[in-house]
Write a protein that holds these residues in place. Structure first.
Motif, PDB file in Angstrom:
ATOM      1  N   PHE A  26      66.764 -12.949  30.164  1.00 47.46           N
ATOM      2  CA  PHE A  26      66.658 -13.303  31.894  1.00 47.46           C
ATOM      3  C   PHE A  26      64.877 -13.011  31.550  1.00 47.46           C
ATOM      4  O   PHE A  26      64.406 -11.874  32.448  1.00 47.46           O
ATOM      5  N   SER A  45      69.168 -19.309  43.246  1.00 45.53           N
ATOM      6  CA  SER A  45      68.791 -18.308  42.015  1.00 45.53           C
ATOM      7  C   SER A  45      69.696 -16.921  41.881  1.00 45.53           C
ATOM      8  O   SER A  45      69.898 -16.878  40.700  1.00 45.53           O
ATOM      9  N   SER A  48      73.451 -17.456  41.424  1.00 46.61           N
ATOM     10  CA  SER A  48      73.294 -17.643  39.925  1.00 46.61           C
ATOM     11  C   SER A  48      72.476 -17.133  38.972  1.00 46.61           C
ATOM     12  O   SER A  48      73.891 -17.007  38.247  1.00 46.61           O
ATOM     13  N   LEU A  49      72.287 -16.684  39.310  1.00 48.77           N
ATOM     14  CA  LEU A  49      71.994 -15.514  37.796  1.00 48.77           C
ATOM     15  C   LEU A  49      72.523 -14.102  37.997  1.00 48.77           C
ATOM     16  O   LEU A  49      73.361 -14.014  36.227  1.00 48.77           O
ATOM     17  N   ARG A  51      76.163 -14.637  38.662  1.00 47.41           N
ATOM     18  CA  ARG A  51      76.757 -14.856  38.028  1.00 47.41           C
ATOM     19  C   ARG A  51      76.925 -15.328  36.725  1.00 47.41           C
ATOM     20  O   ARG A  51      77.816 -14.950  35.821  1.00 47.41           O
ATOM     21  N   ASN A  52      75.830 -15.654  36.289  1.00 43.22           N
ATOM     22  CA  ASN A  52      75.775 -15.924  34.835  1.00 43.22           C
ATOM     23  C   ASN A  52      75.537 -14.586  33.742  1.00 43.22           C
ATOM     24  O   ASN A  52      76.791 -14.278  32.792  1.00 43.22           O
ATOM     25  N   MET A  53      75.045 -12.928  34.040  1.00 39.33           N
ATOM     26  CA  MET A  53      74.831 -11.563  34.045  1.00 39.33           C
ATOM     27  C   MET A  53      76.581 -11.391  33.965  1.00 39.33           C
ATOM     28  O   MET A  53      76.877 -10.838  33.293  1.00 39.33           O
ATOM     29  N   GLN A  54      77.186 -11.527  34.685  1.00 42.85           N
ATOM     30  CA  GLN A  54      78.420 -11.487  35.072  1.00 42.85           C
ATOM     31  C   GLN A  54      79.300 -11.457  34.186  1.00 42.85           C
ATOM     32  O   GLN A  54      80.189 -11.047  33.373  1.00 42.85           O
ATOM     33  N   GLN A  55      79.350 -12.977  34.358  1.00 40.73           N
ATOM     34  CA  GLN A  55      79.876 -13.879  32.609  1.00 40.73           C
ATOM     35  C   GLN A  55      79.876 -13.379  31.314  1.00 40.73           C
ATOM     36  O   GLN A  55      81.040 -12.859  30.927  1.00 40.73           O
ATOM     37  N   LEU A  56      78.576 -12.746  31.232  1.00 39.15           N
ATOM     38  CA  LEU A  56      78.147 -12.368  29.954  1.00 39.15           C
ATOM     39  C   LEU A  56      78.951 -11.012  29.841  1.00 39.15           C
ATOM     40  O   LEU A  56      79.519 -10.553  28.936  1.00 39.15           O
ATOM     41  N   ARG A  59      82.210 -10.947  29.068  1.00 38.66           N
ATOM     42  CA  ARG A  59      82.004 -11.379  27.429  1.00 38.66           C
ATOM     43  C   ARG A  59      81.891  -9.916  26.712  1.00 38.66           C
ATOM     44  O   ARG A  59      81.796 -10.546  25.629  1.00 38.66           O
ATOM     45  N   SER A  63      72.833  -8.168  28.290  1.00 41.40           N
ATOM     46  CA  SER A  63      72.150  -9.734  28.553  1.00 41.40           C
ATOM     47  C   SER A  63      71.329  -7.928  30.223  1.00 41.40           C
ATOM     48  O   SER A  63      71.304  -7.350  29.646  1.00 41.40           O
TER      49      SER A  63
END
Length: 92
Positions: A26, A45, A48-49, A51-56, A59, A63
């Motif tokens: 990112f 923002s 959102s960033l 949450r997206n990094m946590q989801q990655l 999995r 990131s």
């Protein structure tokens, strides 16, 4: 699909995905101090960033967050929203 790959074998592009040999990067492009990283983002923002990094991370997909200095000329033109707002806000 072969035309979209310019004649390259699809395996070249899919092998890193199959072996998890990749990471998601990112980048935040900003005029501000690059050391602040996500501090240069508006609140939603940042959320959102995060949450997206946590989801990655859940999995197990690596990131990273990088700051990119913006050396483009700054926009000196006034925003059309400000112009519209100031025009509409004047008493008659």
């Amino acid at each position: 699909m072969v035309g979209e790959l310019n004649g390259n074998d699809a395996a070249i592009f899919l092998t890193p995905l199959d072996s998890f040999d990749f990471k998601v990067v990112f980048g935040i492009i900003t005029y501000k101090n690059g050391g602040g990283r996500s501090d240069n983002l508006p609140l939603f923002s940042k959320v959102s960033l995060m949450r997206n990094m946590q989801q990655l991370d859940v999995r197990r997909i690596p990131s990273v967050l990088v700051s990119i200095s913006d050396h483009s000329p700054k926009n000196t033109r006034k925003s059309s929203w400000r112009l519209l707002h100031s025009t509409m806000g004047r008493p008659r």
